[in-house]
Design a protein around this motif. Structure first.
Motif, PDB file in Angstrom:
ATOM      1  N   MET A   1     -69.034  19.398  -5.882  1.00 19.57           N
ATOM      2  CA  MET A   1     -68.326  20.586  -5.411  1.00 19.57           C
ATOM      3  C   MET A   1     -68.416  20.717  -3.889  1.00 19.57           C
ATOM      4  SD  MET A   1     -67.033  22.431  -7.982  1.00 19.57           S
ATOM      5  CE  MET A   1     -67.057  24.164  -7.572  1.00 19.57           C
ATOM      6  N   TYR A   2     -69.336  19.989  -3.287  1.00 19.66           N
ATOM      7  CA  TYR A   2     -69.570  20.072  -1.851  1.00 19.66           C
ATOM      8  C   TYR A   2     -69.083  18.781  -1.200  1.00 19.66           C
ATOM      9  CZ  TYR A   2     -72.291  24.168  -2.990  1.00 19.66           C
ATOM     10  OH  TYR A   2     -72.668  25.404  -3.433  1.00 19.66           O
ATOM     11  N   PRO A   3     -67.928  18.820  -0.531  1.00 21.12           N
ATOM     12  CA  PRO A   3     -67.335  17.596   0.017  1.00 21.12           C
ATOM     13  C   PRO A   3     -68.092  17.002   1.197  1.00 21.12           C
ATOM     14  CG  PRO A   3     -66.036  19.505   0.641  1.00 21.12           C
ATOM     15  CD  PRO A   3     -67.096  19.989  -0.304  1.00 21.12           C
ATOM     16  N   GLU A   4     -68.913  17.791   1.866  1.00 20.05           N
ATOM     17  CA  GLU A   4     -69.638  17.279   3.025  1.00 20.05           C
ATOM     18  C   GLU A   4     -70.742  16.331   2.587  1.00 20.05           C
ATOM     19  OE1 GLU A   4     -69.762  20.916   6.078  1.00 20.05           O
ATOM     20  OE2 GLU A   4     -70.461  21.396   4.054  1.00 20.05           O
ATOM     21  N   LYS A   5     -70.881  15.246   3.321  1.00 21.78           N
ATOM     22  CA  LYS A   5     -71.954  14.296   3.052  1.00 21.78           C
ATOM     23  C   LYS A   5     -73.312  14.947   3.321  1.00 21.78           C
ATOM     24  CE  LYS A   5     -71.869   9.400   3.409  1.00 21.78           C
ATOM     25  NZ  LYS A   5     -71.385   8.239   4.094  1.00 21.78           N
ATOM     26  N   ASP A   6     -73.374  15.698   4.394  1.00 23.75           N
ATOM     27  CA  ASP A   6     -74.589  16.392   4.820  1.00 23.75           C
ATOM     28  C   ASP A   6     -74.455  17.863   4.423  1.00 23.75           C
ATOM     29  OD1 ASP A   6     -76.776  17.471   6.131  1.00 23.75           O
ATOM     30  OD2 ASP A   6     -76.049  16.991   8.150  1.00 23.75           O
TER      31      ASP A   6
ATOM     32  N   ARG B   1     -62.271  31.363   1.588  1.00 23.52           N
ATOM     33  CA  ARG B   1     -63.023  30.161   1.949  1.00 23.52           C
ATOM     34  C   ARG B   1     -63.378  29.317   0.735  1.00 23.52           C
ATOM     35  NH1 ARG B   1     -64.782  30.470   7.481  1.00 23.52           N
ATOM     36  NH2 ARG B   1     -64.677  32.575   8.274  1.00 23.52           N
ATOM     37  N   HIS B   2     -63.400  29.918  -0.435  1.00 31.14           N
ATOM     38  CA  HIS B   2     -63.737  29.178  -1.654  1.00 31.14           C
ATOM     39  C   HIS B   2     -62.494  28.868  -2.499  1.00 31.14           C
ATOM     40  CE1 HIS B   2     -67.601  30.845  -0.445  1.00 31.14           C
ATOM     41  NE2 HIS B   2     -68.133  29.827  -1.082  1.00 31.14           N
ATOM     42  N   GLY B   3     -61.331  29.240  -2.007  1.00 26.68           N
ATOM     43  CA  GLY B   3     -60.095  29.070  -2.767  1.00 26.68           C
ATOM     44  C   GLY B   3     -59.734  27.635  -3.104  1.00 26.68           C
ATOM     45  N   ASN B   4     -60.182  26.680  -2.318  1.00 31.09           N
ATOM     46  CA  ASN B   4     -59.848  25.278  -2.580  1.00 31.09           C
ATOM     47  C   ASN B   4     -60.740  24.634  -3.629  1.00 31.09           C
ATOM     48  OD1 ASN B   4     -57.828  25.357  -0.650  1.00 31.09           O
ATOM     49  ND2 ASN B   4     -59.181  24.679   0.986  1.00 31.09           N
ATOM     50  N   PHE B   5     -61.716  25.371  -4.123  1.00 31.90           N
ATOM     51  CA  PHE B   5     -62.657  24.833  -5.094  1.00 31.90           C
ATOM     52  C   PHE B   5     -62.403  25.434  -6.459  1.00 31.90           C
ATOM     53  CE2 PHE B   5     -64.674  24.880  -0.929  1.00 31.90           C
ATOM     54  CZ  PHE B   5     -64.977  23.532  -0.778  1.00 31.90           C
ATOM     55  N   THR B   6     -62.543  24.619  -7.478  1.00 29.85           N
ATOM     56  CA  THR B   6     -62.414  25.097  -8.848  1.00 29.85           C
ATOM     57  C   THR B   6     -63.680  25.857  -9.201  1.00 29.85           C
ATOM     58  OG1 THR B   6     -61.036  23.233  -9.478  1.00 29.85           O
ATOM     59  CG2 THR B   6     -62.175  24.390 -11.260  1.00 29.85           C
ATOM     60  N   VAL B   7     -63.536  27.157  -9.388  1.00 31.10           N
ATOM     61  CA  VAL B   7     -64.682  27.984  -9.761  1.00 31.10           C
ATOM     62  C   VAL B   7     -64.362  28.637 -11.099  1.00 31.10           C
ATOM     63  CG1 VAL B   7     -66.262  29.828  -9.100  1.00 31.10           C
ATOM     64  CG2 VAL B   7     -65.177  28.422  -7.321  1.00 31.10           C
ATOM     65  N   ASN B   8     -64.925  28.057 -12.159  1.00 32.45           N
ATOM     66  CA  ASN B   8     -64.796  28.642 -13.489  1.00 32.45           C
ATOM     67  C   ASN B   8     -66.165  29.175 -13.893  1.00 32.45           C
ATOM     68  OD1 ASN B   8     -66.314  26.399 -14.284  1.00 32.45           O
ATOM     69  ND2 ASN B   8     -64.530  25.284 -15.046  1.00 32.45           N
ATOM     70  N   SER B   9     -66.290  29.681 -15.114  1.00 35.61           N
ATOM     71  CA  SER B   9     -67.565  30.287 -15.508  1.00 35.61           C
ATOM     72  C   SER B   9     -68.683  29.250 -15.564  1.00 35.61           C
ATOM     73  CB  SER B   9     -67.438  31.029 -16.835  1.00 35.61           C
ATOM     74  OG  SER B   9     -67.122  30.135 -17.875  1.00 35.61           O
ATOM     75  N   HIS B  10     -68.363  28.007 -15.899  1.00 32.77           N
ATOM     76  CA  HIS B  10     -69.391  26.956 -15.928  1.00 32.77           C
ATOM     77  C   HIS B  10     -69.975  26.745 -14.526  1.00 32.77           C
ATOM     78  CE1 HIS B  10     -71.504  23.202 -16.549  1.00 32.77           C
ATOM     79  NE2 HIS B  10     -70.790  22.676 -15.561  1.00 32.77           N
TER      80      HIS B  10
END
Length: 166
Positions: free
Chosen positions: A76-81, A115-124
């Motif tokens: 879920m976190y695209p940054e390497k660091d 800021r979180h709109g590009n990430f899939t955020v479901n209940s899991h």
């Protein structure tokens, strides 16, 4: 036909995330999280009560250390660091709980849903995120009222980030 407005020269594109960072460069922004802050300058705030910057730095470090060990959720976190994400969360939380306003001074309004709109955020993923955050809170050994205050906030915030049905 309207022309695209120019970005003012004082605004820099943040290589770590969108939207823009205002003022200091990304590295300068990251360095700000390392500067000592006297929590007594924020009397009567939750920030002061829990111990200020040191506690929020530890909370976010614990959280991202846990995320780094979770192979599935780490995607879920695209940054390497993960350090830049840690700093953003730390400075946001410091400001939210009554500490320095460094976050907004350099990144503008938090706009969490945007800021979180590009990430899939479901209940899991919400529940996995909460599991990592609860683990991080447990590692702080805060008084129960302070720990529960944090959990309540994060629970509400995590629910507000849902953007994908199960």
């Amino acid at each position: 036909m309207s022309e695209n407005p120019q970005i003012p020269h004082s605004v820099k594109q943040d290589p770590f995330s969108k939207p823009l960072v205002l003022g200091a460069s990304s590295q300068e922004f990251l360095d700000l999280a390392e500067q000592p802050v006297d929590a007594s300058l924020y009397p009567g705030t939750f920030y002061h009560e829990v111990g200020g910057r040191e506690v929020f730095a530890k909370l976010t470090k614990n959280f991202y250390d846990s995320v780094a060990q979770d192979e599935d959720f780490r995607t879920m976190y695209p940054e390497k660091d993960l350090h830049p994400a840690q700093v953003r969360l730390q400075l946001f939380l410091e400001q939210y709980w009554g500490g320095p306003t460094t976050y907004s001074e350099h990144r503008g309004h938090p706009r969490l849903r945007m800021r979180h709109g590009n990430f899939t955020v479901n209940s899991h993923y919400r529940d996995v995120w909460m599991g990592h955050m609860n683990k991080a809170i447990d590692q702080l050994d805060l008084p129960p009222l302070h720990a529960e205050t944090l959990r309540d906030y994060f629970e509400r915030a995590a629910h507000s980030m849902l953007n994908t049905p199960d």
